[in-house]
Design a protein around this motif. Structure first.
Motif, PDB file in Angstrom:
ATOM      1  N   GLU A  88      35.061  40.896  14.187  1.00 14.80           N
ATOM      2  CA  GLU A  88      35.890  39.681  14.180  1.00 14.80           C
ATOM      3  C   GLU A  88      36.875  39.677  15.347  1.00 14.80           C
ATOM      4  N   SER A  89      37.455  40.825  15.634  1.00 20.54           N
ATOM      5  CA  SER A  89      38.403  40.911  16.757  1.00 20.54           C
ATOM      6  C   SER A  89      37.709  40.629  18.080  1.00 20.54           C
ATOM      7  N   GLU A 104      37.120  36.963  18.331  1.00 17.35           N
ATOM      8  CA  GLU A 104      38.350  36.261  18.729  1.00 17.35           C
ATOM      9  C   GLU A 104      38.610  36.440  20.224  1.00 17.35           C
TER      10      GLU A 104
END
Length: 119
Positions: free
Chosen positions: A90-91, A94
């Motif tokens: 997820e990081s 992003e």
């Protein structure tokens, strides 16, 4: 008693417990049971990450990202993603959406994560 917990975690870490080393890092990071010390937290997590602790690896990515060292953050997140850490994927997503990493790195994280969770 948090002070006693930190003492026991420290002893366990000295005896080779990676989870205890991670916990000592959290205690330093939050200042629970001892004086807050972000640098010592990072040192604990770096030692634990080198021994395969995925949570520590993720935390090192967060630290690097907060310092705007996005290349280092992505390297940590890629390692953690390949160990099955969804938060790292997820990081990286992003970062990709913000233009801080490449499509190839995002694809590598996704593939590594999928390979890890399928094992």
């Amino acid at each position: 008693d948090m002070r006693r917990a930190v003492e026991l975690w420290t002893e366990a870490a000295d005896l080779g417990s990676i989870q205890a080393l991670y916990n000592v890092g959290v205690a330093y990071n939050l200042g629970e049971g001892l004086q807050e010390d972000k640098a010592k937290a990072a040192q604990c997590w770096a030692k634990a990450a080198m021994q395969g602790d995925v949570e520590s690896r993720y935390n090192l990515g967060v630290i690097a990202g907060n310092k705007r060292d996005y290349d280092r953050a992505v390297r940590h997140y890629l390692i953690a993603a390949k160990m099955g850490d969804e938060g790292s994927v997820e990081s990286i997503k992003e970062f990709f959406m913000a233009g801080r990493t490449t499509r190839e790195q995002y694809a590598e994280a996704l593939k590594g994560y999928q390979d890890a969770v399928e094992e």
